[in-house]
Design a protein around this motif. Structure first.
Motif, mmCIF file in Angstrom:
data_model
loop_
_atom_site.group_PDB
_atom_site.id
_atom_site.type_symbol
_atom_site.label_atom_id
_atom_site.label_comp_id
_atom_site.label_asym_id
_atom_site.label_seq_id
_atom_site.Cartn_x
_atom_site.Cartn_y
_atom_site.Cartn_z
ATOM 1 N N ALA A 240 0.947 -0.986 0.093
ATOM 2 C CA ALA A 240 0.127 0.241 0.098
ATOM 3 C C ALA A 240 0.989 1.260 -0.081
ATOM 4 C CB ALA A 240 -1.007 0.044 1.285
ATOM 5 N N TRP A 241 2.033 1.343 0.379
ATOM 6 C CA TRP A 241 2.814 2.377 0.412
ATOM 7 C C TRP A 241 3.195 3.055 -0.722
ATOM 8 C CZ3 TRP A 241 6.861 0.158 4.666
ATOM 9 C CH2 TRP A 241 6.361 0.256 5.896
ATOM 10 N N PRO A 242 3.511 2.419 -1.893
ATOM 11 C CA PRO A 242 3.776 3.202 -2.920
ATOM 12 C C PRO A 242 2.514 3.853 -3.558
ATOM 13 C CG PRO A 242 4.834 1.146 -3.011
ATOM 14 C CD PRO A 242 3.827 1.173 -1.806
ATOM 15 N N LEU A 243 1.292 3.355 -3.535
ATOM 16 C CA LEU A 243 0.147 3.790 -3.969
ATOM 17 C C LEU A 243 -0.201 4.865 -3.139
ATOM 18 C CD1 LEU A 243 -2.198 3.999 -5.615
ATOM 19 C CD2 LEU A 243 -3.422 2.132 -4.037
ATOM 20 N N THR A 244 0.072 4.780 -1.887
ATOM 21 C CA THR A 244 -0.440 6.009 -0.974
ATOM 22 C C THR A 244 0.279 7.158 -1.141
ATOM 23 O OG1 THR A 244 -1.139 4.482 0.793
ATOM 24 C CG2 THR A 244 -0.646 6.693 1.569
ATOM 25 N N TYR A 245 1.808 6.820 -1.268
ATOM 26 C CA TYR A 245 2.769 7.806 -1.681
ATOM 27 C C TYR A 245 2.326 8.549 -2.999
ATOM 28 C CZ TYR A 245 7.181 9.994 -2.732
ATOM 29 O OH TYR A 245 8.196 11.171 -3.082
ATOM 30 N N PHE A 246 1.869 7.983 -3.906
ATOM 31 C CA PHE A 246 1.681 8.383 -5.328
ATOM 32 C C PHE A 246 0.586 9.393 -5.042
ATOM 33 C CE2 PHE A 246 -0.925 8.057 -9.082
ATOM 34 C CZ PHE A 246 -0.202 8.934 -9.895
ATOM 35 N N LEU A 247 -0.649 8.928 -4.456
ATOM 36 C CA LEU A 247 -1.892 9.769 -4.234
ATOM 37 C C LEU A 247 -1.623 10.966 -3.388
ATOM 38 C CD1 LEU A 247 -4.476 6.600 -3.613
ATOM 39 C CD2 LEU A 247 -4.206 7.945 -5.672
ATOM 40 N N ALA A 248 -0.855 10.852 -2.251
ATOM 41 C CA ALA A 248 -0.629 11.968 -1.455
ATOM 42 C C ALA A 248 -0.014 12.949 -2.354
ATOM 43 C CB ALA A 248 0.412 11.671 -0.262
ATOM 44 N N ILE A 265 7.763 11.114 5.044
ATOM 45 C CA ILE A 265 7.221 9.961 4.620
ATOM 46 C C ILE A 265 7.666 8.613 5.614
ATOM 47 C CG2 ILE A 265 9.103 9.427 3.294
ATOM 48 C CD1 ILE A 265 5.783 8.919 2.326
ATOM 49 N N SER A 266 8.746 8.652 6.017
ATOM 50 C CA SER A 266 9.285 7.354 6.757
ATOM 51 C C SER A 266 8.459 7.562 8.115
ATOM 52 C CB SER A 266 10.789 7.672 7.190
ATOM 53 O OG SER A 266 11.062 8.524 7.589
ATOM 54 N N PHE A 267 8.274 8.608 8.826
ATOM 55 C CA PHE A 267 7.709 8.808 9.926
ATOM 56 C C PHE A 267 6.210 8.459 9.836
ATOM 57 C CE2 PHE A 267 5.115 11.436 12.816
ATOM 58 C CZ PHE A 267 5.181 10.497 13.991
#
Length: 303
Positions: A240-248, A265-267
């Motif tokens: 889920a992390w890559p998709l969340t990063y892209f949408l954010a 992002i890491s936190f």
């Protein structure tokens, strides 16, 4: 937009810049920060006809890194008749959002108006700070003043906090929906984990009994039953992390002034992942502990 042109820009009469026509105490009423110089004052009789204030963006456009260097600089105003008026910069303001936060702050000139009906009659909005209490009487008085200033347009008003809420209503709605759907998804996932944990504990009842009879502790049994689910939760987070990063990044791209996602992002991801692992562990621990406390003799005999 008005034809306010810094003198150093070659007196380009076609240049347009944002401008606000204000009255005395506008800076203090709006709570704006003066970086250099001073704000408009009745103590200076020349302010209405010869003084302007600018924001930090305008100083950068004029080629000044230090706001103090812009003080005393000349700005020309060209009327519709191409008549030129000369103004001097008396103060520099910290940049502030005078439009939506989805738009980048532009160079701005603030001009003082004082009894100049041709300009006042063109003002569509005015900001007034009122004290609490007797709001109805205050609004009635403001309506009378408005009629004296602008007898063409009707007097209409909005409270600033309500106006800002309307402007960013879509963001607030999206935030509420995202939060609600996130909570709903987590709740459904926890219910699914609870059912899987119960089913898994029932299938492995004999195995648990044998392990306990061989000396396995309750903590060993709980760890045995929980680790598979925790691994699945960890894998789902990584997916889920890559998709969340892209949408954010896509959403934050709508705002020119935003926090640096890469810095936090890491936190954000590790904190969210840890929270979900704790929720998953809390969900499956009930059946795991319950299975670990069974009598091994009864578990093997019943099977």
């Amino acid at each position: 937009y008005y034809r306010y042109v810094p003198a150093g820009n070659g007196e380009n009469q076609d240049e347009l810049n944002q401008a606000l026509h204000v009255t005395y105490d506008a800076i203090e009423t709006l709570g704006l920060k003066v970086l250099a110089g001073r704000s408009f004052s009745k103590e200076y009789s020349t302010d209405p006809d010869h003084a302007v204030m600018i924001n930090r963006k305008m100083t950068e456009k004029m080629g000044f890194k230090n706001p103090n260097d812009a003080l005393g600089e000349i700005i020309y105003f060209y009327s519709q008749n191409d008549e030129r008026e000369t103004y001097s910069v008396i103060g520099v303001l910290e940049d502030f959002n005078y439009t939506s936060i989805k738009k980048e702050i532009e160079p701005l000139v603030l001009k003082l108006v004082n009894g100049t009906r041709p300009i006042l009659s063109n003002i569509k909005y005015t900001a007034v700070k009122i004290t609490p209490g007797n709001v109805a009487e205050t609004l009635a008085y403001l309506g009378e003043v408005w009629k004296e200033v602008n007898y063409i347009d009707p007097f209409e008003y909005q409270f600033l906090d309500e106006r800002l809420a309307d402007v960013y209503k879509s963001e607030a709605t999206m935030s509420s929906l995202s939060t609600s759907f996130s909570i709903l998804c987590i709740l459904i996932a926890c219910l699914g984990l609870l059912g899987l944990a119960s089913y898994s504990a029932q299938l492995r009842k004999k195995e648990i009994g044998i392990r306990k009879s061989l000396g396995a502790s309750v903590s060993n049994i709980v760890a045995l039953l929980s680790k598979d689910y925790l691994v699945l939760v960890l894998i789902s987070n990584i997916v889920a992390w890559p998709l969340t990063y892209f949408l954010a990044r896509q959403w934050l791209g709508n705002f020119p002034y935003r926090f640096d996602l890469n810095t936090h992002i890491s936190f954000i991801f590790l904190g969210t992942g840890l929270l979900l692992l704790i929720l998953a562990l809390a969900t499956v621990s009930y059946h795991s502990i319950k299975a670990a406390l069974i009598n091994p003799v009864n578990a093997i005999r019943n099977d």
